[in-house]
Design an enzyme around this catalytic site. Structure first.
Site, short mmCIF file in Angstrom:
data_model
loop_
_atom_site.label_atom_id
_atom_site.label_comp_id
_atom_site.label_asym_id
_atom_site.label_seq_id
_atom_site.Cartn_x
_atom_site.Cartn_y
_atom_site.Cartn_z
N ALA A 11 -0.26 55.78 -6.42
CA ALA A 11 1.12 55.28 -6.55
C ALA A 11 1.36 54.78 -7.98
O ALA A 11 2.39 55.09 -8.60
CB ALA A 11 1.35 54.14 -5.54
N CYS A 128 0.62 42.13 -9.07
CA CYS A 128 2.05 42.49 -9.12
C CYS A 128 2.99 41.32 -8.77
O CYS A 128 4.01 41.11 -9.42
CB CYS A 128 2.33 43.68 -8.23
SG CYS A 128 1.61 43.57 -6.60
N HIS A 240 8.85 44.28 -4.45
CA HIS A 240 8.50 43.01 -3.81
C HIS A 240 9.63 41.99 -4.03
O HIS A 240 10.26 41.97 -5.08
CB HIS A 240 7.22 42.41 -4.43
CG HIS A 240 5.96 43.17 -4.09
ND1 HIS A 240 5.90 44.14 -3.13
CD2 HIS A 240 4.70 43.05 -4.59
CE1 HIS A 240 4.66 44.60 -3.05
NE2 HIS A 240 3.91 43.96 -3.93
N1 LIG Z 1 0.62 49.83 -5.56
C1 LIG Z 1 0.98 48.77 -6.24
O1 LIG Z 1 2.11 48.29 -6.09
C2 LIG Z 1 0.06 48.12 -7.22
C3 LIG Z 1 0.58 47.12 -8.05
C4 LIG Z 1 -0.25 46.49 -8.98
C5 LIG Z 1 -1.58 46.86 -9.04
N2 LIG Z 1 -2.08 47.84 -8.22
C6 LIG Z 1 -3.49 48.18 -8.37
O2 LIG Z 1 -3.59 49.46 -8.97
C7 LIG Z 1 -4.73 50.14 -8.44
C8 LIG Z 1 -4.28 51.46 -7.83
O3 LIG Z 1 -3.34 51.19 -6.80
P1 LIG Z 1 -2.45 52.32 -6.14
O4 LIG Z 1 -1.44 51.61 -5.34
O5 LIG Z 1 -2.00 53.32 -7.16
O6 LIG Z 1 -3.52 52.99 -5.14
P2 LIG Z 1 -3.55 54.45 -4.52
O7 LIG Z 1 -2.17 55.01 -4.39
O8 LIG Z 1 -4.39 54.34 -3.32
O9 LIG Z 1 -4.33 55.30 -5.64
C9 LIG Z 1 -5.67 55.06 -5.97
C10 LIG Z 1 -6.05 55.92 -7.16
O10 LIG Z 1 -7.40 55.60 -7.54
C11 LIG Z 1 -8.13 56.79 -7.71
N3 LIG Z 1 -9.55 56.58 -7.48
C12 LIG Z 1 -10.13 55.95 -6.43
N4 LIG Z 1 -11.48 55.97 -6.57
C13 LIG Z 1 -11.74 56.63 -7.72
C14 LIG Z 1 -12.92 56.98 -8.41
N5 LIG Z 1 -14.14 56.66 -7.95
N6 LIG Z 1 -12.83 57.67 -9.57
C15 LIG Z 1 -11.62 58.02 -10.05
N7 LIG Z 1 -10.45 57.71 -9.45
C16 LIG Z 1 -10.52 57.03 -8.29
C17 LIG Z 1 -7.52 57.76 -6.69
O11 LIG Z 1 -7.83 59.07 -7.06
P3 LIG Z 1 -8.19 60.17 -5.95
O12 LIG Z 1 -6.90 60.50 -5.28
O13 LIG Z 1 -8.77 61.28 -6.73
O14 LIG Z 1 -9.20 59.51 -5.04
C18 LIG Z 1 -6.04 57.41 -6.84
O15 LIG Z 1 -5.50 58.12 -7.93
C19 LIG Z 1 -5.39 49.18 -7.45
O16 LIG Z 1 -6.41 48.48 -8.12
C20 LIG Z 1 -4.25 48.26 -7.07
O17 LIG Z 1 -4.72 46.99 -6.67
C21 LIG Z 1 -1.29 48.47 -7.31
#
Ligand SMILES: NC(=O)c1ccc[n+]([C@@H]2O[C@H](COP(=O)([O-])OP(=O)(O)OC[C@H]3O[C@@H](n4cnc5c(N)ncnc54)[C@H](OP(=O)(O)O)[C@@H]3O)[C@@H](O)[C@H]2O)c1
Length: 336
Positions: A11, A128, A240
């Site tokens: 995301a 966030c 949020h």
């Molecule tokens: N969503 C939010 O609103 C938000 C806001 C602030 C911060 N965050 C933080 O940002 C991070 C990502 O969140 P998200 O919401 O984008 O999660 P997400 O949609 O679940 O995406 C996770 C990403 O991480 C990658 N990934 C996981 N394990 C990996 C590995 N071993 N090597 C390389 N890539 C890997 C996945 O790639 P694959 O698809 O290839 O597995 C995917 O691209 C988290 O730490 C979260 O806490 C999220």
């Protein structure tokens, strides 16, 4: 300028592609990384197809100037050395190093200069909910020191990632079709529900998400501010919302606060109760600023003020904040 995105399929990763393009970020080459789940997938950026590389312990980060990571705390910790060893600045969205003393925690509207002191070449993007709250708090802190904050959050499904957002859509479809509901990404069914738990519980009864708001706010604002948070997952898809009560050293009138919010960096005042104008997540998804409304005096506290904010947590709460940090480094000549 060579830029890398780690977690491109997620995301936040997908939002990085949009934000870098939207802001005309000055880059010559973009490289994308992911796990074996997304390696080989192609994404379009500025008309060109870029293939996602498998993140590995090799020299792929040689020549990279800035690496934006959003692949969870475990991935950041495992690959930090691999990413930074050739000189890349790592701007991380996870909670891996946020509270480490040698890693600055930065919100450009509040503490941009902290980004210049980074002994490990790592800069952390705050949680966030904290990012959008401190952008609003800064406007009030400029008027009078904030002693205490009570905050209740209303956090959208997408805060738990792309798959969680899909799960909410699917849950609504399943409920309406009278089918069994799939529950994987959240502890309970979120459709038609509220879940008063985000992240795991700590010993004091607060969740980790709530303690992040306490600790990170103090670090970013360089303040003794006390923050008591209640974080709730709501069935909104994106953006949020937060109901915030502040206690300042001197009383701040709603008019004074309104003026401060109206000119505050990164803020938009949306506060016209007579016309039913106030921020709502449904209508503010995809927007850059933090919106503030429902500003009024706290009836229970002479020095209290209360207001409501909404911000897109994938944008300002993640990708946009990280890109703004990079833009600041470029502006002050602190990165190539
Ligand atoms: N969503 C939010 O609103 C938000 C806001 C602030 C911060 N965050 C933080 O940002 C991070 C990502 O969140 P998200 O919401 O984008 O999660 P997400 O949609 O679940 O995406 C996770 C990403 O991480 C990658 N990934 C996981 N394990 C990996 C590995 N071993 N090597 C390389 N890539 C890997 C996945 O790639 P694959 O698809 O290839 O597995 C995917 O691209 C988290 O730490 C979260 O806490 C999220």
């Amino acid at each position: 300028m060579k830029v890398a995105i780690v977690g491109a399929s997620g995301a936040v990763g997908q939002e990085f592609l949009r934000v870098l393009d939207e802001r005309n970020f000055p880059l010559d080459e973009l490289v994308l990384f992911g796990s074996s789940r997304s390696a080989g997938r192609k994404y379009t950026f500025r008309g060109k197809q870029i293939e996602v590389k498998l993140l590995q312990h090799n020299d792929d980060f040689k020549g990279v100037d800035i690496a934006f990571t959003s692949a969870g705390a475990g991935t950041t910790k495992e690959f930090c050395e691999t990413i930074t060893k050739h000189g890349a600045v790592l701007i991380d969205n996870s909670s891996a190093y946020r509270m480490d003393a040698d890693v600055p925690l930065v919100v450009p509207e509040v503490n941009p200069e902290d980004a210049l002191n980074r002994p490990r070449n790592v800069i952390a993007n705050p949680n966030c909910t904290t990012i959008q709250m401190v952008v609003a708090l800064k406007a009030i802190e400029n008027l009078s020191h904030i002693k205490r904050v009570h905050v209740a959050t209303y956090q959208a499904a997408s805060g738990a990632g792309a798959a969680a957002m899909d799960e909410l859509y699917e849950q609504y479809r399943q409920v309406l079709a009278n089918e069994p509901v799939t529950v994987e990404k959240f502890a309970y069914q979120l459709a038609f529900n509220l879940i008063p738990q985000i992240d795991v519980f700590t010993d004091n009864g607060y969740t980790k998400e709530e303690m992040k708001m306490f600790n990170e706010t103090r670090k970013i604002m360089h303040s003794d501010i006390q923050v008591s948070a209640m974080c709730v997952r709501v069935p909104a898809l994106r953006s949020h919302s937060e109901s915030i009560w502040v206690e300042t050293e001197r009383p701040i009138s709603p008019e004074e606060a309104r003026e401060a919010f109206a000119k505050g960096e990164g803020l938009v005042l949306m506060d016209n109760p007579e016309k039913k104008e106030y921020p709502m997540p449904l209508f503010l998804a995809g927007k850059d600023p933090v919106y503030v409304g429902r500003i009024r005096k706290d009836l229970a506290n002479e020095n209290g003020l209360t207001f409501w904010i909404v911000g897109d947590q994938i944008k300002k709460g993640a990708a946009l904040n990280a890109v703004q940090i990079a833009e600041y480094l470029i502006k002050v000549g602190n990165v190539k």
